[in-house]
Design a protein around this motif. Sequence first.
Motif, PDB file in Angstrom:
ATOM      1  N   LYS A   1       0.803  -1.226   0.000  1.00 47.17           N
ATOM      2  CA  LYS A   1       0.000   0.000   0.000  1.00 47.17           C
ATOM      3  C   LYS A   1       0.840   1.284   0.000  1.00 47.17           C
TER       4      LYS A   1
ATOM      5  N   LEU B   1       2.814   1.890  -3.473  1.00 45.29           N
ATOM      6  CA  LEU B   1       1.897   2.196  -4.588  1.00 45.29           C
ATOM      7  C   LEU B   1       1.189   3.532  -4.342  1.00 45.29           C
TER       8      LEU B   1
ATOM      9  N   LYS C   1       0.538  -7.022  -8.974  1.00 44.05           N
ATOM     10  CA  LYS C   1      -0.149  -5.810  -8.475  1.00 44.05           C
ATOM     11  C   LYS C   1       0.548  -4.565  -9.019  1.00 44.05           C
TER      12      LYS C   1
ATOM     13  N   TYR D   1      -3.588  -3.154  -3.855  1.00 39.93           N
ATOM     14  CA  TYR D   1      -2.249  -3.510  -3.358  1.00 39.93           C
ATOM     15  C   TYR D   1      -2.250  -4.913  -2.752  1.00 39.93           C
TER      16      TYR D   1
END
Length: 299
Positions: free
Chosen positions: A58, A61, A93, A224
């Motif tokens: 998380k 990204l 991802k 994510y």
Amino acid sequence: MKCRRCRAKAVIKIERHHSAFCKACFNEHILKQVERAVKKDGMFDRDDPVLVAVSGGKDSLALWDVLLNLGHRATGLHVALGIGGYSDASREKTERFASARGAKLIVHHLRESLGVGVPEIAEKSSRPPCSACGTIKRYSFNQIARQYGFSVLATGHNLDDEAARLLGNVLHWQEEYLDKQFAVLQAARDPVNGRGGLVKKVKPLYRLAEREMAAYAVMNRIDYIVEECPNAKGAKILVYKEALNRLEEEAPGTKQNFYLSILKRWIPRLKPDSGVEENWQSCRQCGQPTSTNAGAGCR
Ligand code: SF4
């Protein structure tokens, strides 16, 4: 609960700032905090190309997303660590995010470049997987940044990461790691031959909490990787994070005060050249920075 800025219904409360925000104002708050860190701490200029280390999690990204939203020329770098299905899912991802945003992404496969992944490197070097992984990631980030001509590398370390790491360093009196805790680590040439060296490293999320980055990722539908790396189980840093979360619950702002105060007041007294990484030299074989006489890749 109302948004502090526009008085609409708030969706998140940030106790340490005595604030609450609606989704639009929260996004604006995150972008402003990152922009402020980038400018105030002299991380990079508007036109500088930036390489962003993205794991698929998380924080990294979300950082990449924020930098793109702020108009920065941010290219992603994903190092595929070769940790089985976890690494495959993380890469997917990252690739999906890049293609949805039309952003440039460099994927570096350890198994292609070194012939082995993190599990084998840890085994061969008799080191815990996270220690081997940390070394190989730092090595790869620097090597690829130099190879592609980037002068600055951004990572997604947030306030919780840095405060927990600092707590570990303080508890074990690991002075030698304190110089890596700054939000900006200046580029450095080889102290002996003046060649090559370390690219500048920056942490634009250092004022933002993990919970805030998770909220930003969820609110903005960033897909994510939620599962933890199998090697994260039992990691000490998670214990330090838990302890700091407990303190934060009782006294909001503790994490920020702890990290920022030590950063500003204490570390510079211990280490006058803070903000510059010390104790390294160039590897005799590959020229990459190393703390011994051979770089992580060559060892
Ligand atoms: Fe690497 Fe350890 Fe993080 Fe897994 S938990 S990605 S091995 S540092």
